[in-house]
Design an enzyme around this catalytic site. Structure first.
Site, short mmCIF file in Angstrom:
data_model
loop_
_atom_site.label_atom_id
_atom_site.label_comp_id
_atom_site.label_asym_id
_atom_site.label_seq_id
_atom_site.Cartn_x
_atom_site.Cartn_y
_atom_site.Cartn_z
N ASN A 259 43.64 46.99 39.76
CA ASN A 259 44.64 46.63 38.67
C ASN A 259 45.08 48.06 38.28
O ASN A 259 44.49 49.18 38.63
CB ASN A 259 44.01 46.19 37.39
CG ASN A 259 43.32 44.71 37.81
OD1 ASN A 259 43.56 43.98 38.66
ND2 ASN A 259 42.02 44.64 37.21
N HIS B 10 35.05 48.93 27.89
CA HIS B 10 34.88 47.53 28.45
C HIS B 10 33.71 47.63 29.61
O HIS B 10 33.67 48.59 30.33
CB HIS B 10 36.13 47.23 28.96
CG HIS B 10 37.15 47.33 28.12
ND1 HIS B 10 38.40 47.36 28.28
CD2 HIS B 10 37.25 46.78 26.62
CE1 HIS B 10 39.23 47.42 27.14
NE2 HIS B 10 38.52 47.29 26.21
N LYS C 177 33.23 50.25 39.22
CA LYS C 177 34.65 50.38 39.13
C LYS C 177 34.84 52.06 39.77
O LYS C 177 34.16 52.76 39.62
CB LYS C 177 35.36 50.66 37.74
CG LYS C 177 35.13 49.43 36.86
CD LYS C 177 35.75 49.79 35.54
CE LYS C 177 35.66 48.30 34.59
NZ LYS C 177 35.95 48.56 33.21
N TYR D 20 42.59 51.03 38.66
CA TYR D 20 41.30 50.74 38.68
C TYR D 20 41.10 49.79 40.02
O TYR D 20 41.75 49.01 40.34
CB TYR D 20 40.81 49.56 37.77
CG TYR D 20 41.30 50.06 36.49
CD1 TYR D 20 40.32 50.36 35.49
CD2 TYR D 20 42.67 50.25 35.68
CE1 TYR D 20 40.27 50.66 34.02
CE2 TYR D 20 42.70 50.35 34.31
CZ TYR D 20 41.72 50.48 33.74
OH TYR D 20 41.89 50.79 32.39
#
Length: 177
Positions: free
Chosen positions: A48, A62, A72, A132
């Protein structure tokens, strides 16, 4: 790639090793075998981008809860951000500790965020973009977060966030047990 340990167990800065000549340079930013050799989750299944028009924009903190907890790999591809992670893992020797690093288009660093960490950033420049790569697809039923200004973490942000979503402001106090 060069893996640089952070103070948080399992979290790493990843620096591309540049091969330079008169044209510029070439560098690997991802290699499954190198991630496996480092003991990191090599399963990247979703990618993303986040574009942020204003300096002082905060996104975070988050994470995804099990069974869809995600690792991530975060990189700033335009502008500059201060990227922050918090270890939320039960039993971790670095539980409730945070780490922050400047990621920018110029330094080309990436931050590897293990499963069980909250992640967020504040933009240090207008027109900043973040890439990401995640080990799990997004599962809205597992989406969670903690407040960027949670007293239990005492994150030392380099600038005061000015643009924060209502969702990111509304996370409850983190239960410290």
């Amino acid at each position: 790639m060069r893996f640089i340990a952070t103070p948080l167990a399992g979290a790493w800065l990843v620096e591309p090793e540049r091969i330079a000549d008169e044209r510029g340079f070439f560098a690997r930013t991802w290699c499954r075998e190198e991630f496996v050799a480092q003991g990191l989750n090599p399963n990247l299944v979703q990618c993303n981008i986040s574009y942020n028009s204003l300096r002082g924009t905060l996104r975070g903190m988050h994470y995804q809860r099990p069974p869809h907890a995600e690792a991530k790999l975060v990189r700033c591809t335009r502008g500059r951000i201060y990227d922050v992670i918090v270890d939320l893992r039960s039993g971790s020797p670095t539980r409730l500790q945070w780490f922050g690093a400047e990621l920018s288009a110029l330094n080309r660093l990436a931050l590897y965020v293990p499963e069980g960490f909250a992640h967020g950033f504040v933009t240090l420049e207008d027109d900043s973009e973040v890439l990401y790569q995640m080990s799990e697809p997004y599962h809205p039923e597992c989406a969670a977060g903690v407040r960027w200004d949670e007293p239990a973490f005492a994150i030392n942000w380099p600038i005061m966030p000015e643009v924060v979503s209502s969702r990111d402001r509304a996370y409850p106090d983190f239960p410290v047990q």
